[in-house]
Enzyme design. Structure first.
Site, PDB file in Angstrom:
ATOM      1  N   TYR A 286     -87.679 -18.448  -8.755  1.00 17.65           N
ATOM      2  CA  TYR A 286     -89.053 -18.699  -8.328  1.00 17.65           C
ATOM      3  C   TYR A 286     -89.390 -17.941  -7.045  1.00 17.65           C
ATOM      4  O   TYR A 286     -88.784 -18.171  -5.993  1.00 17.65           O
ATOM      5  CB  TYR A 286     -89.292 -20.192  -8.092  1.00 17.65           C
TER       6      TYR A 286
ATOM      7  N   SER B 230     -94.615 -27.985 -16.912  1.00 17.71           N
ATOM      8  CA  SER B 230     -95.988 -27.677 -17.329  1.00 17.71           C
ATOM      9  C   SER B 230     -96.616 -28.838 -18.090  1.00 17.71           C
ATOM     10  O   SER B 230     -97.207 -28.642 -19.161  1.00 17.71           O
ATOM     11  CB  SER B 230     -96.034 -26.397 -18.183  1.00 17.71           C
ATOM     12  N   PRO B 231     -96.501 -30.067 -17.574  1.00 12.86           N
ATOM     13  CA  PRO B 231     -97.033 -31.233 -18.294  1.00 12.86           C
ATOM     14  C   PRO B 231     -98.554 -31.278 -18.329  1.00 12.86           C
ATOM     15  O   PRO B 231     -99.126 -32.098 -19.054  1.00 12.86           O
ATOM     16  CB  PRO B 231     -96.464 -32.414 -17.501  1.00 12.86           C
ATOM     17  N   LEU B 232     -99.193 -30.397 -17.564  1.00 16.25           N
ATOM     18  CA  LEU B 232    -100.656 -30.329 -17.562  1.00 16.25           C
ATOM     19  C   LEU B 232    -101.166 -29.083 -18.281  1.00 16.25           C
ATOM     20  O   LEU B 232    -102.301 -28.651 -18.082  1.00 16.25           O
ATOM     21  CB  LEU B 232    -101.187 -30.367 -16.123  1.00 16.25           C
ATOM     22  N   GLY B 233    -100.326 -28.509 -19.127  1.00 12.88           N
ATOM     23  CA  GLY B 233    -100.753 -27.349 -19.901  1.00 12.88           C
ATOM     24  C   GLY B 233    -101.198 -26.191 -19.039  1.00 12.88           C
ATOM     25  O   GLY B 233    -102.174 -25.517 -19.343  1.00 12.88           O
TER      26      GLY B 233
ATOM     27  N   PHE C 114    -104.747 -26.518 -17.963  1.00 16.14           N
ATOM     28  CA  PHE C 114    -105.752 -26.769 -18.992  1.00 16.14           C
ATOM     29  C   PHE C 114    -106.082 -28.253 -19.088  1.00 16.14           C
ATOM     30  O   PHE C 114    -107.258 -28.653 -19.118  1.00 16.14           O
ATOM     31  CB  PHE C 114    -105.272 -26.243 -20.346  1.00 16.14           C
TER      32      PHE C 114
END
Length: 331
Positions: free
Chosen positions: A53, A194-197, A200
């Site tokens: 990262y 990425s649990p929030l897309g 999105f």
């Protein structure tokens, strides 16, 4: 509210720390440092970073910012991936661990993941090297990222695996094709990234024409953010917004609440953000209770079969070891 990952006790929602350095355009270092301190202050004690990262910047920033508070957080990092590519050789894993420990200004990494499976190195060899790090006291628990169920089972013959991390949200369901069941049957925690897309589901994303050229959504995660695909996907948010209003929460909170409600205390989402209020909202999502009817409605409303575009480019998908739904919408 806490959950268990192996021997570790972590907050029900953690903080993904890629955003504080890279991935979604330039980051402000002073703001990222303040965010890390605030995370601990509001009870988020699970911080997830990686060797790759920001080419090491995320680990360095965590070490610089929080080394004096090391006893207050559970630290996860990852090896086997660098700006040069995937490399799961034992000597690389050992070297990357030493570098990460230096950057993080710590003697031990609580949860150490193999970031990607190297197709040229048997998983048993990579995990064997990580097991040596546990015996040396440099790592407490071992995890795997973006792997198949078969890879998990093979890894467990070498060393207990505490967690599997993969992309998982209402609009990315790959783990449902075997991994969630494998984790549940094996007592392995599952950590959705990425649990929030990628913004999105937080209703904050834009199509690729509005994004920084270095933003992941304009590069490796481009398909769903192409203008035509994005316009089609946005239609899914109309009903989603209404359900969030019914629960007096944000759409991001609703997406996270779906994750923490669907399995009994085994999922630990790690949303990333640079925004203090968004982080606070994310943490509060752990306390939202959804009834079974709402969970089923959300499950049917946004899923792989109705989302337009794949989650990664074809080249990036080829690097993934995880199961894929053969009926996934690729239009």
């Amino acid at each position: 509210m806490s959950r268990k990952i192996g021997s570790l006790s972590v907050s029900a929602i953690g903080l993904g720390c890629m955003n504080i350095s890279a991935g979604y355009g330039p980051a402000d270092e002073s703001e990222s440092e303040a965010l890390l301190h605030e995370a601990l202050d509001i009870g988020i004690n699970f911080l997830d970073t990686a060797f790759v990262y920001g080419a090491g910047h995320s680990e360095t920033l965590i070490g610089k910012s929080l080394s004096a508070k090391r006893d207050r957080y559970v630290l996860a990092s990852k090896c086997g991936l660098s700006p040069q590519g995937i490399d799961g050789r034992p000597e690389t894993i050992r070297q990357q661990c030493e570098t990460s420990l230096q950057r993080l200004q710590t003697d031990v990494i609580d949860l150490y993941y193999l970031h990607r499976v190297d197709p040229n190195v048997p998983i048993e060899e990579s995990v064997g090297a990580m097991s040596e790090l546990v015996r040396a006291g440099k790592v407490r628990e071992i995890g795997l990222s973006e792997v198949s169920s078969d890879t998990l089972f093979r890894a467990q013959t070498v060393h207990p695996v505490a967690a599997v991390q993969s992309e998982y949200s209402l609009w990315s369901r790959t783990p449902e094709y075997g991994m969630l069941e494998a984790c549940q049957s094996s007592g392995v925690a599952f950590v959705p990234f990425s649990p929030l897309g990628r913004g999105f589901l937080a209703d904050t994303a834009s199509d690729v024409t509005q994004l920084d050229s270095k933003d992941l959504r304009a590069t490796i995660a481009r398909p769903r953010f192409e203008p035509e695909a994005f316009a089609a996907n946005e239609k899914l948010l109309v009903r989603f917004r209404q359900i969030a209003m019914d629960y007096s929460c944000t759409t991001a909170q609703l997406a996270l609440a779906w994750l923490v409600n669907i399995q009994d205390r085994r999922l630990v989402p790690i949303p990333g953000t640079r925004d203090s209020q968004h982080m606070r909202d994310n943490a509060e999502a752990a306390f939202i209770k959804l009834d079974d009817s709402t969970i089923q409605t959300l499950d049917a409303l946004i899923n792989d079969s109705v989302v337009t575009g794949s989650r990664y480019t074809a080249e990036r998908m080829a690097e993934a070891d995880s199961e894929e739904d053969v009926t996934s919408n690729q239009k």
